[in-house]
Design an enzyme around this catalytic site. Structure first.
Site, mmCIF file in Angstrom:
data_model
loop_
_atom_site.group_PDB
_atom_site.id
_atom_site.type_symbol
_atom_site.label_atom_id
_atom_site.label_comp_id
_atom_site.label_asym_id
_atom_site.label_seq_id
_atom_site.Cartn_x
_atom_site.Cartn_y
_atom_site.Cartn_z
ATOM 1 N N TYR A 193 0.671 -1.287 -0.056
ATOM 2 C CA TYR A 193 0.119 0.032 0.065
ATOM 3 C C TYR A 193 0.881 1.263 0.047
ATOM 4 C CZ TYR A 193 -4.340 -2.921 0.031
ATOM 5 O OH TYR A 193 -4.896 -3.942 -0.356
ATOM 6 N N ARG A 212 1.332 1.947 -3.574
ATOM 7 C CA ARG A 212 0.409 2.388 -4.231
ATOM 8 C C ARG A 212 -0.008 3.915 -3.960
ATOM 9 N NH1 ARG A 212 -4.198 -1.710 -3.782
ATOM 10 N NH2 ARG A 212 -5.256 -0.385 -5.095
ATOM 11 N N ASN A 230 -12.151 2.554 -6.337
ATOM 12 C CA ASN A 230 -11.039 2.641 -6.256
ATOM 13 C C ASN A 230 -10.392 3.597 -4.987
ATOM 14 O OD1 ASN A 230 -11.122 2.128 -8.832
ATOM 15 N ND2 ASN A 230 -11.190 4.076 -9.487
ATOM 16 N N ASP A 253 -7.674 5.053 -4.753
ATOM 17 C CA ASP A 253 -6.827 6.417 -4.841
ATOM 18 C C ASP A 253 -7.909 7.865 -4.853
ATOM 19 O OD1 ASP A 253 -7.711 5.525 -8.353
ATOM 20 O OD2 ASP A 253 -8.145 7.506 -7.624
ATOM 21 N N HIS A 313 -14.386 1.021 -0.923
ATOM 22 C CA HIS A 313 -13.432 0.058 -0.696
ATOM 23 C C HIS A 313 -12.267 0.886 0.013
ATOM 24 C CE1 HIS A 313 -14.343 -2.808 -3.969
ATOM 25 N NE2 HIS A 313 -15.317 -2.858 -3.158
ATOM 26 N N GLY A 330 -15.076 1.623 -16.297
ATOM 27 C CA GLY A 330 -13.776 1.142 -15.808
ATOM 28 C C GLY A 330 -13.721 -0.016 -14.872
ATOM 29 N N THR A 331 -14.714 -1.038 -14.765
ATOM 30 C CA THR A 331 -14.768 -1.906 -13.979
ATOM 31 C C THR A 331 -15.042 -3.282 -14.430
ATOM 32 O OG1 THR A 331 -15.625 -2.635 -11.738
ATOM 33 C CG2 THR A 331 -17.023 -1.337 -13.096
ATOM 34 N N SER A 332 -14.296 -4.304 -14.010
ATOM 35 C CA SER A 332 -14.489 -5.559 -14.449
ATOM 36 C C SER A 332 -15.577 -6.241 -14.290
ATOM 37 C CB SER A 332 -13.143 -6.538 -14.450
ATOM 38 O OG SER A 332 -13.002 -6.553 -12.828
#
Ligand code: BV8
Length: 225
Positions: free
Chosen positions: A54, A57, A90, A92, A106, A172-174
């Site tokens: 972390y 990141r 995300n 960020d 999250h 932008g998410t799977s």
């Protein structure tokens, strides 16, 4: 009727800011295993390794800048006061730095959490095992992120927004991680129109009424404007 738009974002919206995604070919989960860095058990077993993951990141996020997709969502929210809810998976802070109000389901790299008393505070650039909590002084600090097996934040609020939304967009998410991947189903049950903005297909693409394909920094401003 005032529109209520709920937007869910994932790692793909930050990809063009230079932050790695998780499941693309060169994604984070191809470099490290979830079980080694993103579960409470991993942290209990090897806190130094988890903090190093972390810290790396956190430094990358600090060095990154919001891209046109982040700015377009902030503009949409500003131009439609009270009608646009942005929920991000995300950790960020690029949405916030673009000026958007965002719900971090999250958690956030920029925050630290005391596992003993629950206090949260602005995380230092580097965290290490045994850092004392500023409130209770116990050495129980961890990144304030939601690991696998932990309860995401604000799920009740998110459920309320989805039940009342007329448009749901996933960017932008799977669609690989739950409960976020199930939000499109909740929106459809509420009668909302649904649109997926992604570079390619996701695990839940068939559930969307419409799809806009391309890089977020292009398709999101086009969609917003
Ligand atoms: C929980 C924070 C109990 C840390 C993360 C069913 C119901 C509930 C839970 C589960 C379930 N089934 C399984 C579970 C358990 C588990 C889970 O989902 N496992 C998966 C692997 C099967 N879920 C949990 O453990 C969750 N908690 O279950 O609590 C509970 C029970 C019931 C109800 C509620 C709660 C906790 C999950 C949270 C874990 N923490 N992150 C950190 O970041 O390190 S998850 C992690 O994955 C990130 O947050 C990430 O955001 C998230 C999802 O990934 P994506 O964002 O989608 O990123 P990915 O790389 O996968 O995809 C990128 C996409 O972008 C791709 O589609 C790509 O095409 C696209 N893209 C790339 N470039 C671009 C682009 N798009 C546009 N432009 C580009 N340039």
């Amino acid at each position: 009727m005032a529109e209520k738009i709920v937007i869910l974002t994932g790692a793909g919206i930050s990809a063009e800011s230079g932050l790695g995604t998780f499941r693309d070919a060169d994604g984070l989960w191809s470099q490290v295993r979830i079980e080694d860095v993103a579960t409470p058990e991993a942290f209990a077993r090897d806190p130094a390794r988890v903090h190093a993951f972390y810290n790396m990141r956190r430094a990358a996020a600090a060095a990154a800048a919001p891209n046109p997709a982040h700015h377009a969502l902030a503009r949409l929210q500003r131009d439609h006061p009270g009608e646009v809810v942005i929920v991000t998976q995300n950790v960020d802070d690029l949405h916030g730095r673009a000026g958007a109000e965002v719900l971090h389901m999250h958690g956030a790299l920029a925050r630290a959490l005391c596992a003993s008393c629950g206090e949260t505070w602005a995380a230092p650039p580097e965290m290490a095992p045994g850092d004392p909590c500023p409130a209770c002084e116990r050495p129980a600090t961890r990144p304030d992120v939601v690991w696998f097996g932990e309860m995401p934040h604000r799920l009740d609020d998110i459920a309320d927004h989805l039940a009342a939304c007329s448009l749901f967009a996933a960017i932008g998410t799977s669609g690989a991680v739950y409960p976020a991947a199930g939000f499109v189903r909740e929106a459809r049950a509420a009668g909302a129109d649904t649109v997926e903005l992604n570079l390619g297909a996701s695990d839940v693409s068939p559930l969307f009424h419409r799809r806009l394909t391309g890089p977020a920094s292009r398709v999101v401003p086009d969609w917003v404007d």
